[in-house]
Write a protein that holds these residues in place. Structure first.
Motif, PDB file in Angstrom:
ATOM      1  N   ASP A   1      79.117  71.233 -18.254  1.00 19.06           N
ATOM      2  CA  ASP A   1      77.873  71.008 -17.525  1.00 19.06           C
ATOM      3  C   ASP A   1      77.331  72.354 -17.068  1.00 19.06           C
ATOM      4  O   ASP A   1      78.047  73.348 -17.017  1.00 19.06           O
ATOM      5  CB  ASP A   1      78.085  70.062 -16.341  1.00 19.06           C
ATOM      6  N   TRP A   2      76.040  72.369 -16.750  1.00 21.65           N
ATOM      7  CA  TRP A   2      75.349  73.611 -16.398  1.00 21.65           C
ATOM      8  C   TRP A   2      74.100  73.257 -15.599  1.00 21.65           C
ATOM      9  O   TRP A   2      73.607  72.118 -15.657  1.00 21.65           O
ATOM     10  CB  TRP A   2      74.967  74.370 -17.675  1.00 21.65           C
ATOM     11  N   PRO A   3      73.568  74.203 -14.860  1.00 21.48           N
ATOM     12  CA  PRO A   3      72.322  73.954 -14.134  1.00 21.48           C
ATOM     13  C   PRO A   3      71.169  73.750 -15.111  1.00 21.48           C
ATOM     14  O   PRO A   3      71.037  74.481 -16.089  1.00 21.48           O
ATOM     15  CB  PRO A   3      72.121  75.236 -13.307  1.00 21.48           C
ATOM     16  N   GLU A   4      70.366  72.768 -14.847  1.00 20.67           N
ATOM     17  CA  GLU A   4      69.174  72.506 -15.657  1.00 20.67           C
ATOM     18  C   GLU A   4      67.934  73.033 -14.931  1.00 20.67           C
ATOM     19  O   GLU A   4      67.912  73.094 -13.704  1.00 20.67           O
ATOM     20  CB  GLU A   4      69.023  71.000 -15.913  1.00 20.67           C
ATOM     21  N   PRO A   5      66.898  73.424 -15.683  1.00 25.23           N
ATOM     22  CA  PRO A   5      66.808  73.405 -17.148  1.00 25.23           C
ATOM     23  C   PRO A   5      67.467  74.641 -17.752  1.00 25.23           C
ATOM     24  O   PRO A   5      67.578  75.685 -17.090  1.00 25.23           O
ATOM     25  CB  PRO A   5      65.299  73.406 -17.393  1.00 25.23           C
ATOM     26  N   ALA A   6      67.890  74.521 -18.992  1.00 25.61           N
ATOM     27  CA  ALA A   6      68.415  75.672 -19.708  1.00 25.61           C
ATOM     28  C   ALA A   6      67.275  76.632 -20.034  1.00 25.61           C
ATOM     29  O   ALA A   6      66.165  76.209 -20.350  1.00 25.61           O
ATOM     30  CB  ALA A   6      69.105  75.224 -20.998  1.00 25.61           C
ATOM     31  N   LEU A   7      67.548  77.918 -19.948  1.00 27.48           N
ATOM     32  CA  LEU A   7      66.542  78.917 -20.319  1.00 27.48           C
ATOM     33  C   LEU A   7      66.328  78.879 -21.831  1.00 27.48           C
ATOM     34  O   LEU A   7      67.272  78.752 -22.599  1.00 27.48           O
ATOM     35  CB  LEU A   7      67.003  80.310 -19.884  1.00 27.48           C
ATOM     36  N   ARG A   8      65.054  78.985 -22.228  1.00 28.39           N
ATOM     37  CA  ARG A   8      64.710  79.008 -23.650  1.00 28.39           C
ATOM     38  C   ARG A   8      63.939  80.296 -23.938  1.00 28.39           C
ATOM     39  O   ARG A   8      62.993  80.648 -23.231  1.00 28.39           O
ATOM     40  CB  ARG A   8      63.871  77.792 -24.026  1.00 28.39           C
ATOM     41  N   GLN A   9      64.345  81.002 -24.994  1.00 28.84           N
ATOM     42  CA  GLN A   9      63.713  82.279 -25.305  1.00 28.84           C
ATOM     43  C   GLN A   9      62.220  82.141 -25.610  1.00 28.84           C
ATOM     44  O   GLN A   9      61.447  83.055 -25.315  1.00 28.84           O
ATOM     45  CB  GLN A   9      64.419  82.942 -26.488  1.00 28.84           C
ATOM     46  N   SER A  10      61.816  81.036 -26.175  1.00 26.78           N
ATOM     47  CA  SER A  10      60.403  80.864 -26.503  1.00 26.78           C
ATOM     48  C   SER A  10      59.519  80.826 -25.261  1.00 26.78           C
ATOM     49  O   SER A  10      58.295  80.978 -25.369  1.00 26.78           O
ATOM     50  CB  SER A  10      60.202  79.590 -27.332  1.00 26.78           C
ATOM     51  N   ASP A  11      60.127  80.643 -24.086  1.00 23.53           N
ATOM     52  CA  ASP A  11      59.378  80.682 -22.831  1.00 23.53           C
ATOM     53  C   ASP A  11      59.339  82.078 -22.218  1.00 23.53           C
ATOM     54  O   ASP A  11      58.761  82.262 -21.143  1.00 23.53           O
ATOM     55  CB  ASP A  11      60.002  79.714 -21.815  1.00 23.53           C
ATOM     56  N   ARG A  12      59.945  83.041 -22.891  1.00 21.31           N
ATOM     57  CA  ARG A  12      60.138  84.360 -22.297  1.00 21.31           C
ATOM     58  C   ARG A  12      59.308  85.450 -22.983  1.00 21.31           C
ATOM     59  O   ARG A  12      59.524  86.641 -22.771  1.00 21.31           O
ATOM     60  CB  ARG A  12      61.621  84.727 -22.392  1.00 21.31           C
ATOM     61  N   LEU A  13      58.329  85.074 -23.775  1.00 19.19           N
ATOM     62  CA  LEU A  13      57.564  86.064 -24.544  1.00 19.19           C
ATOM     63  C   LEU A  13      56.886  87.120 -23.672  1.00 19.19           C
ATOM     64  O   LEU A  13      56.887  88.304 -24.032  1.00 19.19           O
ATOM     65  CB  LEU A  13      56.530  85.359 -25.433  1.00 19.19           C
ATOM     66  N   PRO A  14      56.282  86.756 -22.515  1.00 20.62           N
ATOM     67  CA  PRO A  14      55.663  87.806 -21.683  1.00 20.62           C
ATOM     68  C   PRO A  14      56.664  88.864 -21.213  1.00 20.62           C
ATOM     69  O   PRO A  14      56.316  90.048 -21.140  1.00 20.62           O
ATOM     70  CB  PRO A  14      55.082  87.016 -20.508  1.00 20.62           C
ATOM     71  N   ALA A  15      57.894  88.454 -20.904  1.00 19.85           N
ATOM     72  CA  ALA A  15      58.902  89.416 -20.461  1.00 19.85           C
ATOM     73  C   ALA A  15      59.280  90.371 -21.589  1.00 19.85           C
ATOM     74  O   ALA A  15      59.456  91.579 -21.369  1.00 19.85           O
ATOM     75  CB  ALA A  15      60.144  88.683 -19.958  1.00 19.85           C
ATOM     76  N   TYR A  16      59.387  89.859 -22.810  1.00 19.54           N
ATOM     77  CA  TYR A  16      59.740  90.715 -23.937  1.00 19.54           C
ATOM     78  C   TYR A  16      58.613  91.720 -24.210  1.00 19.54           C
ATOM     79  O   TYR A  16      58.866  92.905 -24.453  1.00 19.54           O
ATOM     80  CB  TYR A  16      60.000  89.879 -25.197  1.00 19.54           C
ATOM     81  N   ARG A  17      57.393  91.240 -24.159  1.00 16.99           N
ATOM     82  CA  ARG A  17      56.262  92.139 -24.430  1.00 16.99           C
ATOM     83  C   ARG A  17      56.145  93.211 -23.353  1.00 16.99           C
ATOM     84  O   ARG A  17      55.842  94.364 -23.658  1.00 16.99           O
ATOM     85  CB  ARG A  17      54.959  91.347 -24.543  1.00 16.99           C
ATOM     86  N   ALA A  18      56.381  92.854 -22.095  1.00 17.02           N
ATOM     87  CA  ALA A  18      56.318  93.842 -21.012  1.00 17.02           C
ATOM     88  C   ALA A  18      57.361  94.937 -21.224  1.00 17.02           C
ATOM     89  O   ALA A  18      57.091  96.128 -20.994  1.00 17.02           O
ATOM     90  CB  ALA A  18      56.527  93.157 -19.666  1.00 17.02           C
ATOM     91  N   ALA A  19      58.557  94.558 -21.670  1.00  8.87           N
ATOM     92  CA  ALA A  19      59.597  95.555 -21.932  1.00  8.87           C
ATOM     93  C   ALA A  19      59.202  96.456 -23.095  1.00  8.87           C
ATOM     94  O   ALA A  19      59.412  97.678 -23.045  1.00  8.87           O
ATOM     95  CB  ALA A  19      60.923  94.859 -22.229  1.00  8.87           C
TER      96      ALA A  19
END
Length: 281
Positions: free
Chosen positions: A67-85
């Motif tokens: 078991d794990w805390p929900e929701p699970a992180l999904r990379q497709s929701d992280r595009l702004p963070a990748y572009r900022a880096a």
């Protein structure tokens, strides 16, 4: 700091015994330390990722008793963070645009004057064809590479250290070794603003991961991740690279090996305890 780790599968096929071993190892280590186990869905490969495989991942892991805390992180929701880096690294002159195809790279790396092509943890070591391209103006679209020589000049090998508690011994990293045997890795692709190396580093930091637990096939990529962590001012977690689950011929299991898929074992009446025994717990 509280122990935090993650299991980060890609929803591109069924989980198999190797995935079960990795997830159970991470979960058990988190439980023993009184820490937290997280699930992360690495759907960076948009052409192969499927919602049905993502649902199957959740079902299989729950069946195993995780078991794990929900929701699970999904990379497709992280595009702004990748572009900022990428914007930040580009503004520092550490990236350059690359228009080479895989065939271009293979041909350049295997040219007679180059000898046998050198294979690093990111594939054939890039021969530097596009390294001289301009690095001014806004962040360009398409593939972007890290200038490893500039990165190591910025950092120095003393900064590329990490703690390893698994099946391997942390390597002695040198600047020349990173330049010659790793080379200018891809940090952004034409179809996704971020590579595995960039996204995994940023996601681990965002999730405050203190211990990365994964297979020893990713051990050689760890110095790359530490370089990126240092360049972006991110913490370096501890690493634990565990043994791999292999078939009777010694070959590492792959998602196409349906005979060892967890769903197949479940359909045949196996229990979670059976899976634990099969992977050596």
């Amino acid at each position: 700091m509280t122990f935090r780790t993650r299991f980060a599968p890609s929803p591109t096929g069924p989980l198999h015994l190797g995935h079960a071993f990795s997830a159970l190892t991470a979960f058990d280590m988190a439980q023993a330390a009184g820490g937290t186990f997280l699930l992360r869905i690495e759907d960076i490969d948009s052409t192969r990722s499927r919602p049905e495989w993502e649902r199957q991942i959740h079902d299989d892991l729950r069946w195993l008793g995780l078991d794990w805390p929900e929701p699970a992180l999904r990379q497709s929701d992280r595009l702004p963070a990748y572009r900022a880096a990428l914007d930040s690294l580009w503004s520092q002159g550490l990236l350059y645009a690359c228009s080479c195809s895989r065939r271009d790279i293979a041909e350049a790396a295997s040219a007679p004057q180059e000898g046998a092509p050198l294979i690093g943890p990111d594939g054939p070591v890039y021969p530097g064809t596009c390294r001289g391209k301009p690095r001014s103006g806004p962040l360009p679209e398409g593939a972007l590479r890290l200038d490893m020589a500039r990165a190591m000049e910025r950092l120095g090998p003393a900064d590329i250290t990490f703690t390893e508690t698994g099946a391997r011994t942390a390597p002695q990293v040198t600047a020349r070794g990173m330049i010659d045997t790793v080379g200018d890795i891809v940090l952004s692709r034409r179809d996704f603003p971020g590579s595995y190396h960039l996204s995994v580093v940023l996601d681990d930091a965002a999730q405050q991961i203190t211990h990365v637990i994964r297979g020893e096939d990713l051990f050689d990529a760890t110095p790359i991740h530490v370089v990126l962590q240092r360049l972006m001012g991110l913490p370096t977690p501890g690493y634990h690279h565990h043994r791999l689950i292999r078939d009777e011929h010694g070959k590492r299991l792959a998602k196409r090996d349906d005979a060892r898929a967890l769903a197949t074992y479940r359909a045949e009446g196996a229990t979670p305890q059976d899976i634990r025994r099969l992977v050596g717990f």
